[in-house]
Design a protein around this motif. Sequence first.
Motif, PDB file in Angstrom:
ATOM      1  N   ILE A 170       0.874  -1.179   0.000  1.00 55.66           N
ATOM      2  CA  ILE A 170       0.000   0.000   0.000  1.00 55.66           C
ATOM      3  C   ILE A 170       0.913   1.231   0.000  1.00 55.66           C
ATOM      4  CG2 ILE A 170      -1.779   1.268   1.274  1.00 55.66           C
ATOM      5  CD1 ILE A 170      -2.756  -1.542   2.217  1.00 55.66           C
ATOM      6  N   GLN A 171       0.833   1.979  -1.086  1.00 52.48           N
ATOM      7  CA  GLN A 171       1.818   3.041  -1.325  1.00 52.48           C
ATOM      8  C   GLN A 171       1.270   4.419  -0.934  1.00 52.48           C
ATOM      9  OE1 GLN A 171       4.833   2.507  -1.990  1.00 52.48           O
ATOM     10  NE2 GLN A 171       4.911   0.468  -2.877  1.00 52.48           N
ATOM     11  N   LEU A 172       2.091   5.178  -0.231  1.00 52.86           N
ATOM     12  CA  LEU A 172       1.713   6.554   0.111  1.00 52.86           C
ATOM     13  C   LEU A 172       1.574   7.390  -1.167  1.00 52.86           C
ATOM     14  CD1 LEU A 172       1.192   8.534   2.409  1.00 52.86           C
ATOM     15  CD2 LEU A 172       3.654   8.950   2.560  1.00 52.86           C
ATOM     16  N   THR A 173       2.485   7.147  -2.115  1.00 54.82           N
ATOM     17  CA  THR A 173       2.445   7.858  -3.400  1.00 54.82           C
ATOM     18  C   THR A 173       1.068   7.730  -4.062  1.00 54.82           C
ATOM     19  OG1 THR A 173       4.738   7.205  -3.673  1.00 54.82           O
ATOM     20  CG2 THR A 173       3.642   8.021  -5.639  1.00 54.82           C
ATOM     21  N   ASP A 174       0.509   6.515  -4.044  1.00 49.96           N
ATOM     22  CA  ASP A 174      -0.788   6.295  -4.697  1.00 49.96           C
ATOM     23  C   ASP A 174      -1.881   7.117  -4.011  1.00 49.96           C
ATOM     24  OD1 ASP A 174       0.507   4.554  -6.361  1.00 49.96           O
ATOM     25  OD2 ASP A 174      -0.186   2.739  -5.360  1.00 49.96           O
ATOM     26  N   ALA A 175      -1.818   7.202  -2.687  1.00 50.79           N
ATOM     27  CA  ALA A 175      -2.842   7.971  -1.961  1.00 50.79           C
ATOM     28  C   ALA A 175      -2.709   9.460  -2.293  1.00 50.79           C
ATOM     29  CB  ALA A 175      -2.707   7.744  -0.459  1.00 50.79           C
ATOM     30  N   ILE A 176      -1.485   9.946  -2.426  1.00 48.84           N
ATOM     31  CA  ILE A 176      -1.293  11.368  -2.762  1.00 48.84           C
ATOM     32  C   ILE A 176      -1.755  11.614  -4.199  1.00 48.84           C
ATOM     33  CG2 ILE A 176       0.350  13.287  -2.859  1.00 48.84           C
ATOM     34  CD1 ILE A 176       2.094  11.734  -0.836  1.00 48.84           C
ATOM     35  N   ALA A 177      -1.465  10.662  -5.096  1.00 45.02           N
ATOM     36  CA  ALA A 177      -1.916  10.795  -6.489  1.00 45.02           C
ATOM     37  C   ALA A 177      -3.442  10.842  -6.540  1.00 45.02           C
ATOM     38  CB  ALA A 177      -1.378   9.637  -7.326  1.00 45.02           C
ATOM     39  N   GLU A 178      -4.077  10.072  -5.671  1.00 43.50           N
ATOM     40  CA  GLU A 178      -5.537  10.054  -5.617  1.00 43.50           C
ATOM     41  C   GLU A 178      -6.077  11.434  -5.179  1.00 43.50           C
ATOM     42  OE1 GLU A 178      -7.550   7.906  -6.763  1.00 43.50           O
ATOM     43  OE2 GLU A 178      -9.387   8.770  -5.932  1.00 43.50           O
ATOM     44  N   GLU A 179      -5.353  12.083  -4.276  1.00 44.94           N
ATOM     45  CA  GLU A 179      -5.729  13.444  -3.858  1.00 44.94           C
ATOM     46  C   GLU A 179      -5.813  14.367  -5.067  1.00 44.94           C
ATOM     47  OE1 GLU A 179      -6.292  14.737  -0.430  1.00 44.94           O
ATOM     48  OE2 GLU A 179      -6.771  12.631  -0.765  1.00 44.94           O
ATOM     49  N   ILE A 180      -4.835  14.227  -5.958  1.00 46.01           N
ATOM     50  CA  ILE A 180      -4.807  15.090  -7.146  1.00 46.01           C
ATOM     51  C   ILE A 180      -6.034  14.791  -8.010  1.00 46.01           C
ATOM     52  CG2 ILE A 180      -3.438  15.850  -9.152  1.00 46.01           C
ATOM     53  CD1 ILE A 180      -0.959  14.650  -7.699  1.00 46.01           C
ATOM     54  N   ARG A 181      -6.314  13.508  -8.180  1.00 49.78           N
ATOM     55  CA  ARG A 181      -7.497  13.133  -8.989  1.00 49.78           C
ATOM     56  C   ARG A 181      -8.775  13.697  -8.397  1.00 49.78           C
ATOM     57  NH1 ARG A 181      -4.436   8.590 -10.454  1.00 49.78           N
ATOM     58  NH2 ARG A 181      -4.861   7.493  -8.529  1.00 49.78           N
ATOM     59  N   GLN A 182      -8.789  13.853  -7.067  1.00 49.22           N
ATOM     60  CA  GLN A 182      -9.979  14.410  -6.401  1.00 49.22           C
ATOM     61  C   GLN A 182     -10.005  15.944  -6.505  1.00 49.22           C
ATOM     62  OE1 GLN A 182     -12.396  12.504  -4.882  1.00 49.22           O
ATOM     63  NE2 GLN A 182     -11.295  10.657  -5.487  1.00 49.22           N
ATOM     64  N   GLY A 183      -9.031  16.508  -7.206  1.00 50.69           N
ATOM     65  CA  GLY A 183      -9.030  17.953  -7.435  1.00 50.69           C
ATOM     66  C   GLY A 183      -8.290  18.750  -6.373  1.00 50.69           C
ATOM     67  N   ARG A 184      -7.549  18.060  -5.480  1.00 50.93           N
ATOM     68  CA  ARG A 184      -6.819  18.808  -4.461  1.00 50.93           C
ATOM     69  C   ARG A 184      -5.368  19.051  -4.909  1.00 50.93           C
ATOM     70  NH1 ARG A 184     -10.842  16.101  -1.272  1.00 50.93           N
ATOM     71  NH2 ARG A 184      -9.736  14.130  -1.172  1.00 50.93           N
ATOM     72  N   GLU A 185      -4.790  20.125  -4.332  1.00 51.54           N
ATOM     73  CA  GLU A 185      -3.469  20.546  -4.831  1.00 51.54           C
ATOM     74  C   GLU A 185      -2.322  19.796  -4.157  1.00 51.54           C
ATOM     75  OE1 GLU A 185      -3.246  24.797  -4.682  1.00 51.54           O
ATOM     76  OE2 GLU A 185      -4.612  24.948  -6.385  1.00 51.54           O
ATOM     77  N   VAL A 186      -1.361  19.427  -4.970  1.00 54.09           N
ATOM     78  CA  VAL A 186      -0.151  18.765  -4.473  1.00 54.09           C
ATOM     79  C   VAL A 186       1.058  19.457  -5.092  1.00 54.09           C
ATOM     80  CG1 VAL A 186       1.159  16.606  -4.418  1.00 54.09           C
ATOM     81  CG2 VAL A 186      -1.319  16.540  -4.123  1.00 54.09           C
ATOM     82  N   TYR A 187       2.044  19.722  -4.268  1.00 55.42           N
ATOM     83  CA  TYR A 187       3.252  20.417  -4.730  1.00 55.42           C
ATOM     84  C   TYR A 187       4.484  19.565  -4.447  1.00 55.42           C
ATOM     85  CZ  TYR A 187       0.221  24.468  -4.865  1.00 55.42           C
ATOM     86  OH  TYR A 187      -0.807  25.314  -5.157  1.00 55.42           O
ATOM     87  N   GLY A 188       5.479  19.750  -5.295  1.00 46.40           N
ATOM     88  CA  GLY A 188       6.792  19.199  -5.021  1.00 46.40           C
ATOM     89  C   GLY A 188       7.689  20.372  -4.637  1.00 46.40           C
ATOM     90  N   HIS A 189       8.542  20.162  -3.658  1.00 45.02           N
ATOM     91  CA  HIS A 189       9.447  21.233  -3.248  1.00 45.02           C
ATOM     92  C   HIS A 189      10.887  20.798  -3.506  1.00 45.02           C
ATOM     93  CE1 HIS A 189      10.996  24.604  -1.019  1.00 45.02           C
ATOM     94  NE2 HIS A 189      11.773  23.784  -0.354  1.00 45.02           N
ATOM     95  N   ARG A 190      11.530  21.505  -4.462  1.00 51.85           N
ATOM     96  CA  ARG A 190      12.957  21.214  -4.703  1.00 51.85           C
ATOM     97  C   ARG A 190      13.729  21.839  -3.549  1.00 51.85           C
ATOM     98  NH1 ARG A 190      11.943  22.830 -10.225  1.00 51.85           N
ATOM     99  NH2 ARG A 190      12.344  21.128 -11.673  1.00 51.85           N
ATOM    100  N   PHE A 191      14.146  20.986  -2.614  1.00 56.13           N
ATOM    101  CA  PHE A 191      14.813  21.518  -1.416  1.00 56.13           C
ATOM    102  C   PHE A 191      16.260  21.894  -1.720  1.00 56.13           C
ATOM    103  CE2 PHE A 191      17.190  17.632  -0.704  1.00 56.13           C
ATOM    104  CZ  PHE A 191      16.392  16.678  -1.328  1.00 56.13           C
ATOM    105  N   ARG A 192      16.785  22.794  -0.901  1.00 60.87           N
ATOM    106  CA  ARG A 192      18.201  23.147  -0.982  1.00 60.87           C
ATOM    107  C   ARG A 192      18.928  22.266   0.033  1.00 60.87           C
ATOM    108  NH1 ARG A 192      14.983  27.293  -0.476  1.00 60.87           N
ATOM    109  NH2 ARG A 192      15.391  27.484   1.752  1.00 60.87           N
ATOM    110  N   GLY A 193      19.845  21.442  -0.455  1.00 64.92           N
ATOM    111  CA  GLY A 193      20.555  20.572   0.475  1.00 64.92           C
ATOM    112  C   GLY A 193      21.004  19.316  -0.230  1.00 64.92           C
ATOM    113  N   GLN A 194      21.758  18.506   0.514  1.00 64.03           N
ATOM    114  CA  GLN A 194      22.240  17.267  -0.082  1.00 64.03           C
ATOM    115  C   GLN A 194      21.612  16.071   0.614  1.00 64.03           C
ATOM    116  OE1 GLN A 194      26.477  16.630  -0.041  1.00 64.03           O
ATOM    117  NE2 GLN A 194      26.318  14.952  -1.516  1.00 64.03           N
TER     118      GLN A 194
END
Length: 297
Positions: A230-254
Amino acid sequence: MRRKVTKAIFPVAGMGTRFLPATKSIPKEIMTLVDRPLIQYAIDEARAAGIKEFIFVTSRGKGALEDYFDLAPELENALRKSGKDALLETLRATNMDSGAIAYVRQHRALGLGHAVWCAKRLISNEPFAVILPDDVIAAEQPCLAQMVEAYEQTGGCMVAAMEVPPAKAGAYGVLDVAEDMGSLVKVRGMVEKPPLGEAPSNLAVIGRYILTPKVLQTLNRMKSGAGGEIQLTDAIAEEIRQGREVYGHRFRGQRFDCGSKAGFLQATVAFGLAREDLRDEFQTYLGELMQAQQAAE
Ligand code: G1P
């Protein structure tokens, strides 16, 4: 006003088979980079982002993790008596207030999404963070704090994102980017461990998340995905399908992948070199070692 992110879930139920035999008797999160266990780096990062409540999703054999965050009265007394104040101070970072820390058991290894779902009764109607301690991130401003700052502007869900070579994308959750705004990207989909050549971008999810409580409801009805888990990614992808906003943050760091041996060794070298008390001796040693290797080739 957006609700503050004050709770973080730390999924620490994994068996750590890649580090056997060490992980036969110690949880992998207790393995140390220089002199601090992986979990301490995760906790320090959470604290720096304003997290006040720490929820560990554990499994059998993780007792050492609970002990690590307990008081150690005999040890503290001994240090006090011998005037070792600096060491006492070091220990203080491992203490957690009673009530600030909770442990939930994941009885079966059903995946990251399931692990997060196991903590749902401890999260009410509020956003929360998820930190995967395997991903250690060296950064001037700690990664989760960067994300909390960005989240105050965006709301929605947010994942840490990092460019990876196409050949490595299959090891990650990968973002399908709708709009690239620089350090932030708006996401229109996410794929967990895409087959070679099928990744929607080269932006991979790294183990820091800010999620809305809706994700926990979505996880309620999630079926298993990549790797039968059971993947967290799939649940977040489902959020997008439901019309909710999802962002990726390119962090500064290694970021160091401390879930792999090579990544763990790289982190050990980098964190060793970053330590003022060790740098000179360690650098000299590494220099000599390289020279000796080159001479032998
Ligand atoms: C997990 C997540 C994946 C993410 C990765 C980051 O995978 O499922 O989406 O990209 O962490 O480290 P794992 O490494 O546990 O297979």
